[in-house]
Design a protein around this motif. Structure first.
Motif, short mmCIF file in Angstrom:
data_model
loop_
_atom_site.label_atom_id
_atom_site.label_comp_id
_atom_site.label_asym_id
_atom_site.label_seq_id
_atom_site.Cartn_x
_atom_site.Cartn_y
_atom_site.Cartn_z
N GLN A 34 71.58 -15.04 -10.74
CA GLN A 34 70.31 -15.14 -11.46
C GLN A 34 69.57 -13.79 -11.45
N LEU A 35 68.61 -13.70 -12.36
CA LEU A 35 67.83 -12.47 -12.50
C LEU A 35 66.36 -12.79 -12.31
N ALA A 36 65.69 -12.03 -11.45
CA ALA A 36 64.26 -12.24 -11.21
C ALA A 36 63.52 -10.91 -11.31
N VAL A 37 62.34 -10.95 -11.87
CA VAL A 37 61.51 -9.74 -11.93
C VAL A 37 60.12 -10.06 -11.38
N LEU A 38 59.64 -9.20 -10.50
CA LEU A 38 58.26 -9.30 -10.02
C LEU A 38 57.39 -8.48 -10.95
#
Ligand code: UDP
Ligand code: MN
Length: 269
Positions: A34-38
């Motif tokens: 998965q890909l997460a961005v803050l």
């Protein structure tokens, strides 16, 4: 959610362009994670919407709005604000393990094997190889670690004013304790290494898995000729022209067509 995730950070719309290209590069190499961005409040809503088309999670982090104890402690040290933003990645406890990637990195080959490593795994820094570079690191989300990091930040600060100084003091046995936590340099090939040790770059550069455009010459700030569709890099990153072109190819093909007119001025010239 569970499972593994790649995590990056953007505090404004121009770093968000880096995050978008990075996310597409991860998809192009077929990562199954998965890909997460803050994001911080500096990222506009239209840009958040763009990020949400590629990232599974767009997580807002905002130290000033938070009321918990660690954040309050940190408010006494406002100069640590930017550093602190990266630490928020430890709060993504919906994931079992993560790899943090700076928004100025580009993934050239599948590196899902990084998730077999343990916290805190990272590659040596080019300036001081007994320190790790904090642009790429494997970590395990944990509220407890997050609290300890914040407490440590408040008490000890960061010797370089950034997250790298802080993380190297906190994970201070990285240099000597466990070689399996030393990532090969090809997982964080810093752009400056190419000219500081050119023969090694010629010998091993083709094996690079992740390139990291450290310093002020970010890919999105390079001059891009819209007629020839070629990047024209500044002299300090000229040796990376082929990889910068790869960054711009992703940008032109997959990102630029979806941007609104006010966003298109964020990159290139
Ligand atoms: N960053 C950001 N906004 C900024 C500066 C940094 O979002 O104004 C984030 C971004 O993910 C970036 C990372 O923090 O890649 C570290 O900063 P940078 O890459 O500029 O540092 P360098 O790798 O050049 O030391
Ligand atoms: Mn960086």
């Amino acid at each position: 959610m569970g499972g593994f995730a790649w995590v990056t950070l953007a505090t404004n719309d121009s770093y968000s362009l880096g995050a978008l290209v990075l996310a597409h590069s991860l998809k192009q190499v077929g990562s199954k994670h998965q890909l997460a961005v803050l994001v911080t409040p500096g990222v506009t809503n239209p840009m958040r919407a763009k990020l949400a088309t590629v990232f599974d999670l767009v997580q807002e982090v905002n130290i000033l709005d938070s009321k918990d104890e660690s954040n309050l402690r940190l408010l006494k040290r406002p100069e640590l604000g930017v550093t602190f933003t990266k630490l928020h990645c430890w709060r993504l406890t919906q994931f079992d393990k993560c790899v943090f990637l700076d928004a100025d990195t580009l993934v050239l080959q599948n590196c899902d094997e990084l998730f077999e490593r343990e916290e805190l795994s990272a590659a040596p820094d080019v300036g001081w190889p007994d320190c790790f570079n904090s642009g790429v690191f494997v970590f395990r989300p944990s509220n407890e670690t997050y609290d300890k990091l914040v407490q440590f930040a408040v008490e000890k600060g960061s010797f370089d004013g950034g997250d790298q100084g802080l993380l190297n003091l906190y994970f201070s046995d990285w240099a000597t304790k466990d070689i399996s936590k030393h990532l090969p340099f090809i997982y964080n090939l810093c752009s400056t290494a190419c000219y500081s040790y050119l023969p090694a770059f010629k010998q091993f550069g083709a094996d690079a898995k992740i390139i990291h455009f450290i310093g002020s010459s970010k890919p999105w700030l390079q001059y891009f000729n819209t007629e020839t569709r070629k990047v024209q890099p500044t002299p300090d990153v000229k040796h990376l022209e082929a990889i910068l072109q790869q960054w711009w190819n992703i940008f032109c093909l997959l990102i630029h067509p979806t941007l609104t007119p006010d966003m298109t001025g964020l990159a290139g010239a």
